[in-house]
Scaffold this motif. Sequence first.
Motif, PDB file in Angstrom:
ATOM      1  N   LYS A   2       0.835  -1.204   0.000  1.00 15.57           N
ATOM      2  CA  LYS A   2       0.000   0.000   0.000  1.00 15.57           C
ATOM      3  C   LYS A   2       0.868   1.251   0.000  1.00 15.57           C
ATOM      4  CE  LYS A   2      -3.824   0.140   2.555  1.00 15.57           C
ATOM      5  NZ  LYS A   2      -4.693  -0.031   3.719  1.00 15.57           N
ATOM      6  N   GLU A   3       0.271   2.351  -0.464  1.00 14.90           N
ATOM      7  CA  GLU A   3       0.997   3.625  -0.368  1.00 14.90           C
ATOM      8  C   GLU A   3       0.916   4.127   1.073  1.00 14.90           C
ATOM      9  OE1 GLU A   3      -0.222   6.706  -3.093  1.00 14.90           O
ATOM     10  OE2 GLU A   3       0.854   8.197  -1.897  1.00 14.90           O
ATOM     11  N   ILE A   4       2.048   4.657   1.571  1.00 18.35           N
ATOM     12  CA  ILE A   4       2.078   5.176   2.940  1.00 18.35           C
ATOM     13  C   ILE A   4       2.269   6.682   2.875  1.00 18.35           C
ATOM     14  CG2 ILE A   4       3.297   5.105   5.141  1.00 18.35           C
ATOM     15  CD1 ILE A   4       4.192   2.284   4.449  1.00 18.35           C
ATOM     16  N   PHE A 122       6.283   4.740  -0.424  1.00 24.80           N
ATOM     17  CA  PHE A 122       6.222   6.138   0.013  1.00 24.80           C
ATOM     18  C   PHE A 122       6.707   7.019  -1.131  1.00 24.80           C
ATOM     19  CE2 PHE A 122       8.700   9.678   1.917  1.00 24.80           C
ATOM     20  CZ  PHE A 122       7.628  10.373   2.472  1.00 24.80           C
ATOM     21  N   PHE A 123       5.974   8.097  -1.421  1.00 22.90           N
ATOM     22  CA  PHE A 123       6.418   9.023  -2.479  1.00 22.90           C
ATOM     23  C   PHE A 123       7.067  10.240  -1.822  1.00 22.90           C
ATOM     24  CE2 PHE A 123       3.312   6.443  -4.675  1.00 22.90           C
ATOM     25  CZ  PHE A 123       3.939   6.225  -5.896  1.00 22.90           C
ATOM     26  N   SER A 129       9.323   7.119  -5.853  1.00 26.06           N
ATOM     27  CA  SER A 129       8.829   6.148  -4.876  1.00 26.06           C
ATOM     28  C   SER A 129       9.985   5.530  -4.087  1.00 26.06           C
ATOM     29  CB  SER A 129       8.023   5.061  -5.578  1.00 26.06           C
ATOM     30  OG  SER A 129       8.861   4.261  -6.368  1.00 26.06           O
ATOM     31  N   GLU A 130       9.729   5.280  -2.805  1.00 29.74           N
ATOM     32  CA  GLU A 130      10.701   4.586  -1.945  1.00 29.74           C
ATOM     33  C   GLU A 130       9.953   3.452  -1.253  1.00 29.74           C
ATOM     34  OE1 GLU A 130      12.339   7.236   0.995  1.00 29.74           O
ATOM     35  OE2 GLU A 130      12.700   8.773  -0.525  1.00 29.74           O
ATOM     36  N   THR A 131      10.631   2.317  -1.104  1.00 29.14           N
ATOM     37  CA  THR A 131      10.007   1.210  -0.366  1.00 29.14           C
ATOM     38  C   THR A 131      10.338   1.345   1.118  1.00 29.14           C
ATOM     39  OG1 THR A 131      10.267  -0.246  -2.260  1.00 29.14           O
ATOM     40  CG2 THR A 131       9.897  -1.311  -0.166  1.00 29.14           C
ATOM     41  N   LEU A 132       9.313   1.320   1.962  1.00 32.26           N
ATOM     42  CA  LEU A 132       9.535   1.312   3.413  1.00 32.26           C
ATOM     43  C   LEU A 132       9.258  -0.098   3.923  1.00 32.26           C
ATOM     44  CD1 LEU A 132       7.721   4.616   4.506  1.00 32.26           C
ATOM     45  CD2 LEU A 132      10.058   4.316   3.687  1.00 32.26           C
ATOM     46  N   GLN A 166      10.379  -6.064  -7.599  1.00 29.21           N
ATOM     47  CA  GLN A 166      10.387  -5.080  -8.700  1.00 29.21           C
ATOM     48  C   GLN A 166       9.004  -4.966  -9.339  1.00 29.21           C
ATOM     49  OE1 GLN A 166      13.263  -6.754 -11.323  1.00 29.21           O
ATOM     50  NE2 GLN A 166      15.013  -5.907 -10.238  1.00 29.21           N
ATOM     51  N   MET A 167       8.382  -6.117  -9.600  1.00 27.66           N
ATOM     52  CA  MET A 167       7.075  -6.102 -10.271  1.00 27.66           C
ATOM     53  C   MET A 167       5.995  -5.519  -9.345  1.00 27.66           C
ATOM     54  SD  MET A 167       7.667  -7.168 -13.313  1.00 27.66           S
ATOM     55  CE  MET A 167       6.202  -7.751 -14.152  1.00 27.66           C
ATOM     56  N   THR A 168       6.099  -5.821  -8.060  1.00 33.08           N
ATOM     57  CA  THR A 168       5.107  -5.294  -7.110  1.00 33.08           C
ATOM     58  C   THR A 168       5.233  -3.778  -6.991  1.00 33.08           C
ATOM     59  OG1 THR A 168       5.129  -7.364  -5.876  1.00 33.08           O
ATOM     60  CG2 THR A 168       4.263  -5.452  -4.725  1.00 33.08           C
ATOM     61  N   VAL A 169       6.467  -3.277  -6.940  1.00 34.23           N
ATOM     62  CA  VAL A 169       6.665  -1.830  -6.839  1.00 34.23           C
ATOM     63  C   VAL A 169       6.120  -1.145  -8.092  1.00 34.23           C
ATOM     64  CG1 VAL A 169       8.424   0.003  -6.836  1.00 34.23           C
ATOM     65  CG2 VAL A 169       8.609  -1.916  -5.246  1.00 34.23           C
ATOM     66  N   ARG A 170       6.417  -1.719  -9.256  1.00 34.77           N
ATOM     67  CA  ARG A 170       5.931  -1.129 -10.521  1.00 34.77           C
ATOM     68  C   ARG A 170       4.403  -1.047 -10.512  1.00 34.77           C
ATOM     69  NH1 ARG A 170       5.505   2.233 -13.598  1.00 34.77           N
ATOM     70  NH2 ARG A 170       5.199   2.017 -15.827  1.00 34.77           N
ATOM     71  N   TRP A 171       3.763  -2.129 -10.053  1.00 41.27           N
ATOM     72  CA  TRP A 171       2.298  -2.128 -10.004  1.00 41.27           C
ATOM     73  C   TRP A 171       1.796  -1.145  -8.938  1.00 41.27           C
ATOM     74  CZ3 TRP A 171      -1.967  -1.809 -12.046  1.00 41.27           C
ATOM     75  CH2 TRP A 171      -3.170  -2.050 -11.381  1.00 41.27           C
ATOM     76  N   ALA A 172       2.465  -1.107  -7.786  1.00 34.85           N
ATOM     77  CA  ALA A 172       2.026  -0.207  -6.707  1.00 34.85           C
ATOM     78  C   ALA A 172       2.114   1.250  -7.160  1.00 34.85           C
ATOM     79  CB  ALA A 172       2.879  -0.430  -5.460  1.00 34.85           C
ATOM     80  N   GLU A 173       3.110   1.569  -7.986  1.00 35.80           N
ATOM     81  CA  GLU A 173       3.224   2.946  -8.498  1.00 35.80           C
ATOM     82  C   GLU A 173       2.012   3.294  -9.357  1.00 35.80           C
ATOM     83  OE1 GLU A 173       8.102   3.327  -8.645  1.00 35.80           O
ATOM     84  OE2 GLU A 173       7.016   2.727 -10.448  1.00 35.80           O
ATOM     85  N   ILE A 174       1.605   2.349 -10.208  1.00 42.62           N
ATOM     86  CA  ILE A 174       0.437   2.614 -11.065  1.00 42.62           C
ATOM     87  C   ILE A 174      -0.841   2.612 -10.220  1.00 42.62           C
ATOM     88  CG2 ILE A 174      -0.952   1.702 -12.991  1.00 42.62           C
ATOM     89  CD1 ILE A 174       1.719   0.765 -14.188  1.00 42.62           C
TER      90      ILE A 174
END
Length: 259
Positions: A2-4, A122-123, A129-132, A166-174
């Motif tokens: 999720k986005e934080i 986190f943006f 985007s950064e992964t926390l 990598q794929m999860t982050v790409r999808w989470a960004e969209i």
Amino acid sequence: MKEIKSDKIGKLPGRKLEAGDTFFFRCHPDIACFNLCCRNLNLFLYPYDVIRLKNHLGISSDQFLEEYTDAVLREGSWFPEVLLRMAENKEKTCPFLTDTGCSVYPDRPDSCRSFPVEHGLFFNEKGQSETLSFYRPPDFCLGQHEDQELTPESWRADQEAQRYHQMTVRWAEIRSLFQKNPWGTEGPQGPKAKMAFMAVYNIDSFRDFVFNSSFLKRYKIKKDLQKKFRRKDEQLLQLSFEWIAFYLWGIRPRLFRMS
Ligand code: SF4
Ligand code: SF4
């Protein structure tokens, strides 16, 4: 994932892991809590998880979605997500759990690989985007008392989760774009939403759409890329992400252009 938002970071459960921070954890079949974590879960599947699982099981995306999942619309998002349906037994076990452990282990979902670490997106002020990461073992998980010391990076490598991540982050960004309603009056059950959901979660139908509709007349894709998209679900998923971003938000694609 999720986005934080920045005001929520300090209030989330678990220990936030900064770069270089370590935690203790080891899971193995002889541990007393073996398999306790694979039941009664809200296990959200990301698009790459669905590809890996349906290929592991040797079934189509349609069949997988129908037999193993439910689509749900979470508060704060205009895009439906996919939840793994637990078995209809007393303990509501994961459908892939057996007495000897996980029956889909080489292709288990991203969240299972990360456990007991959870990630959020986190943006920062520049919009990057950064992964926390948060260390959150439940009390019953005895792996936290083992003596193996890890970092989020070494745990990811140990679990062969880099590609998943990598794929999860790409999808989470969209997916973060879907905090705004892109469907207009059609709503999230309308034809546009159904197309977008198909593109992201039903890769077999998306392939059919790309190669057996007017898609390739409307969009130009290099021949060598077309070959990859025909053969590899993972490559095609990247086209699907770009197409959604373009189709709904007008974000310029790299993998195709308008004819
Ligand atoms: S509860 Fe923790 S230690 Fe036990 S099987 Fe699950 S992940 Fe492993
Ligand atoms: S997919 Fe495997 S690891 Fe994940 S919850 Fe199910 S049985 Fe456990």
